[in-house]
Write a protein that holds these residues in place. Structure first.
Motif, PDB file in Angstrom:
ATOM      1  N   ARG A  59      -6.242   3.550  56.909  1.00  0.00           N
ATOM      2  CA  ARG A  59      -6.088   2.306  56.253  1.00  0.00           C
ATOM      3  C   ARG A  59      -6.493   1.261  57.419  1.00  0.00           C
ATOM      4  O   ARG A  59      -5.654   1.213  58.433  1.00  0.00           O
ATOM      5  CB  ARG A  59      -4.674   2.350  55.636  1.00  0.00           C
ATOM      6  CG  ARG A  59      -4.274   3.342  54.529  1.00  0.00           C
ATOM      7  CD  ARG A  59      -5.377   3.180  53.200  1.00  0.00           C
ATOM      8  NE  ARG A  59      -5.009   4.009  52.400  1.00  0.00           N
ATOM      9  CZ  ARG A  59      -5.977   5.206  52.262  1.00  0.00           C
ATOM     10  NH1 ARG A  59      -7.021   5.234  52.883  1.00  0.00           N
ATOM     11  NH2 ARG A  59      -5.774   6.084  51.210  1.00  0.00           N
ATOM     12  N   ARG A  81       1.233  -7.676  52.664  1.00  0.00           N
ATOM     13  CA  ARG A  81       0.067  -7.768  51.556  1.00  0.00           C
ATOM     14  C   ARG A  81       0.430  -8.409  50.385  1.00  0.00           C
ATOM     15  O   ARG A  81      -0.301  -8.957  49.788  1.00  0.00           O
ATOM     16  CB  ARG A  81      -0.122  -6.289  51.445  1.00  0.00           C
ATOM     17  CG  ARG A  81      -1.221  -5.600  52.298  1.00  0.00           C
ATOM     18  CD  ARG A  81      -1.720  -4.136  51.622  1.00  0.00           C
ATOM     19  NE  ARG A  81      -0.843  -3.309  50.996  1.00  0.00           N
ATOM     20  CZ  ARG A  81       0.101  -2.470  51.360  1.00  0.00           C
ATOM     21  NH1 ARG A  81       0.032  -2.233  52.528  1.00  0.00           N
ATOM     22  NH2 ARG A  81       0.963  -1.702  50.695  1.00  0.00           N
ATOM     23  N   GLU A  82       1.981  -8.160  49.966  1.00  0.00           N
ATOM     24  CA  GLU A  82       2.355  -8.736  48.821  1.00  0.00           C
ATOM     25  C   GLU A  82       2.454 -10.155  48.892  1.00  0.00           C
ATOM     26  O   GLU A  82       2.112 -11.071  48.023  1.00  0.00           O
ATOM     27  CB  GLU A  82       3.734  -8.239  48.594  1.00  0.00           C
ATOM     28  CG  GLU A  82       3.570  -6.737  47.994  1.00  0.00           C
ATOM     29  CD  GLU A  82       5.037  -6.169  47.911  1.00  0.00           C
ATOM     30  OE1 GLU A  82       6.109  -6.611  48.269  1.00  0.00           O
ATOM     31  OE2 GLU A  82       4.903  -4.819  47.089  1.00  0.00           O
ATOM     32  N   GLY A  84       0.022 -11.973  50.368  1.00  0.00           N
ATOM     33  CA  GLY A  84      -1.197 -12.424  50.377  1.00  0.00           C
ATOM     34  C   GLY A  84      -1.706 -12.761  51.980  1.00  0.00           C
ATOM     35  O   GLY A  84      -2.499 -13.274  52.025  1.00  0.00           O
ATOM     36  N   TYR A 111      -6.431  -2.972  58.046  1.00  0.00           N
ATOM     37  CA  TYR A 111      -5.666  -4.115  57.852  1.00  0.00           C
ATOM     38  C   TYR A 111      -6.363  -5.204  58.609  1.00  0.00           C
ATOM     39  O   TYR A 111      -6.934  -5.161  59.808  1.00  0.00           O
ATOM     40  CB  TYR A 111      -4.103  -4.012  58.107  1.00  0.00           C
ATOM     41  CG  TYR A 111      -3.512  -2.883  57.335  1.00  0.00           C
ATOM     42  CD1 TYR A 111      -3.008  -3.106  56.187  1.00  0.00           C
ATOM     43  CD2 TYR A 111      -3.648  -1.575  57.915  1.00  0.00           C
ATOM     44  CE1 TYR A 111      -2.280  -2.411  55.387  1.00  0.00           C
ATOM     45  CE2 TYR A 111      -2.903  -0.691  57.299  1.00  0.00           C
ATOM     46  CZ  TYR A 111      -2.152  -0.952  55.857  1.00  0.00           C
ATOM     47  OH  TYR A 111      -1.635  -0.096  55.253  1.00  0.00           O
ATOM     48  N   SER A 112      -6.422  -6.356  57.849  1.00  0.00           N
ATOM     49  CA  SER A 112      -6.944  -7.630  58.285  1.00  0.00           C
ATOM     50  C   SER A 112      -6.211  -8.774  57.838  1.00  0.00           C
ATOM     51  O   SER A 112      -5.666  -8.811  57.003  1.00  0.00           O
ATOM     52  CB  SER A 112      -8.492  -7.849  58.303  1.00  0.00           C
ATOM     53  OG  SER A 112      -8.606  -7.933  56.760  1.00  0.00           O
ATOM     54  N   GLU A 159      -9.788  -6.647  62.353  1.00  0.00           N
ATOM     55  CA  GLU A 159      -9.397  -5.414  61.480  1.00  0.00           C
ATOM     56  C   GLU A 159      -8.783  -4.325  62.471  1.00  0.00           C
ATOM     57  O   GLU A 159      -9.423  -3.888  63.376  1.00  0.00           O
ATOM     58  CB  GLU A 159     -10.343  -4.846  60.736  1.00  0.00           C
ATOM     59  CG  GLU A 159     -10.247  -4.052  59.710  1.00  0.00           C
ATOM     60  CD  GLU A 159     -11.426  -3.539  58.811  1.00  0.00           C
ATOM     61  OE1 GLU A 159     -11.259  -3.733  57.670  1.00  0.00           O
ATOM     62  OE2 GLU A 159     -12.663  -3.031  59.324  1.00  0.00           O
ATOM     63  N   ARG A 192      -5.832 -12.374  56.432  1.00  0.00           N
ATOM     64  CA  ARG A 192      -6.550 -13.000  55.125  1.00  0.00           C
ATOM     65  C   ARG A 192      -6.549 -14.563  55.176  1.00  0.00           C
ATOM     66  O   ARG A 192      -5.607 -15.042  55.350  1.00  0.00           O
ATOM     67  CB  ARG A 192      -5.891 -12.601  53.727  1.00  0.00           C
ATOM     68  CG  ARG A 192      -6.140 -11.323  53.200  1.00  0.00           C
ATOM     69  CD  ARG A 192      -5.466 -11.072  51.900  1.00  0.00           C
ATOM     70  NE  ARG A 192      -6.105 -11.640  50.647  1.00  0.00           N
ATOM     71  CZ  ARG A 192      -5.905 -12.760  50.095  1.00  0.00           C
ATOM     72  NH1 ARG A 192      -4.669 -13.000  49.865  1.00  0.00           N
ATOM     73  NH2 ARG A 192      -6.783 -13.474  48.984  1.00  0.00           N
ATOM     74  N   VAL A 224      -2.318 -10.384  54.419  1.00  0.00           N
ATOM     75  CA  VAL A 224      -2.973  -9.349  54.910  1.00  0.00           C
ATOM     76  C   VAL A 224      -3.678  -8.678  53.985  1.00  0.00           C
ATOM     77  O   VAL A 224      -3.227  -8.487  52.730  1.00  0.00           O
ATOM     78  CB  VAL A 224      -2.429  -8.198  56.030  1.00  0.00           C
ATOM     79  CG1 VAL A 224      -1.786  -8.932  57.116  1.00  0.00           C
ATOM     80  CG2 VAL A 224      -1.329  -7.551  55.373  1.00  0.00           C
ATOM     81  N   SER A 225      -5.067  -8.045  54.100  1.00  0.00           N
ATOM     82  CA  SER A 225      -5.591  -7.147  53.471  1.00  0.00           C
ATOM     83  C   SER A 225      -5.742  -5.854  53.868  1.00  0.00           C
ATOM     84  O   SER A 225      -5.881  -5.617  55.053  1.00  0.00           O
ATOM     85  CB  SER A 225      -7.084  -7.650  52.872  1.00  0.00           C
ATOM     86  OG  SER A 225      -7.729  -7.596  53.821  1.00  0.00           O
ATOM     87  N   GLN A 226      -5.910  -4.814  53.020  1.00  0.00           N
ATOM     88  CA  GLN A 226      -6.065  -3.553  53.304  1.00  0.00           C
ATOM     89  C   GLN A 226      -7.430  -2.917  52.551  1.00  0.00           C
ATOM     90  O   GLN A 226      -7.631  -3.114  51.578  1.00  0.00           O
ATOM     91  CB  GLN A 226      -4.752  -2.529  52.659  1.00  0.00           C
ATOM     92  CG  GLN A 226      -4.815  -1.083  53.255  1.00  0.00           C
ATOM     93  CD  GLN A 226      -3.691  -0.428  52.243  1.00  0.00           C
ATOM     94  OE1 GLN A 226      -2.560  -0.737  52.518  1.00  0.00           O
ATOM     95  NE2 GLN A 226      -3.970   0.549  51.273  1.00  0.00           N
ATOM     96  N   ARG A 227      -7.921  -2.053  53.346  1.00  0.00           N
ATOM     97  CA  ARG A 227      -9.054  -1.268  52.916  1.00  0.00           C
ATOM     98  C   ARG A 227      -9.212   0.129  53.432  1.00  0.00           C
ATOM     99  O   ARG A 227      -8.575   0.458  54.749  1.00  0.00           O
ATOM    100  CB  ARG A 227     -10.362  -1.908  53.428  1.00  0.00           C
ATOM    101  CG  ARG A 227     -10.993  -1.701  54.675  1.00  0.00           C
ATOM    102  CD  ARG A 227     -12.270  -2.276  54.847  1.00  0.00           C
ATOM    103  NE  ARG A 227     -12.880  -2.217  56.130  1.00  0.00           N
ATOM    104  CZ  ARG A 227     -13.490  -1.153  56.292  1.00  0.00           C
ATOM    105  NH1 ARG A 227     -13.735  -0.282  55.762  1.00  0.00           N
ATOM    106  NH2 ARG A 227     -13.998  -1.174  57.842  1.00  0.00           N
TER     107      ARG A 227
END
Length: 106
Positions: free
Chosen positions: A67, A53-54, A56, A69-70, A28, A72, A58-61
């Motif tokens: 922000r 992200r769109e 699928g 990112y990691s 991350e 997925r 990477v994810s964001q928190r």
């Protein structure tokens, strides 16, 4: 567009591929740590992260104002499974190539 096509389309860009590679290697990361490595502006990194992200990949928190990112694993697994499902084709093709090369040498 199917999820697999979205994934390949997202990874077809050198910067996005580099971002995913960094996230796989380092875990991350905040967006700010991705921008210097890519040599492009923070807004450009944000646009690339949105595409990833769109797709699928990477994810964001949120962590306060940052922000993070990691990568997925689920999104990357889909690509790995597709690649492995074509393994027999490539193995057969490479075996035929090897046989043809050996025949030419003889």
């Amino acid at each position: 567009m199917t999820p697999l096509l979205k994934s390949f389309a997202a990874l077809s860009d050198e910067t996005r591929m580099s971002i995913v590679d960094q996230l796989i290697k380092h875990g991350e990361l905040p967006a700010g740590e991705l921008a210097p490595g890519a040599g492009i502006s923070a807004p450009a990194i944000s646009r690339h992260l949105k595409v990833l992200r769109e797709a699928g990949l990477v994810s964001q928190r949120a962590d306060g104002t940052r922000r993070l990112y990691s990568a997925r694993p689920e999104g990357l697994r889909m690509i790995a499974e597709w690649t492995q499902s074509r393994k027999a084709f490539w193995d057969g093709s490479l075996d035929r190539l090897e046989a043809a090369l050996m025949e030419d040498r003889a």
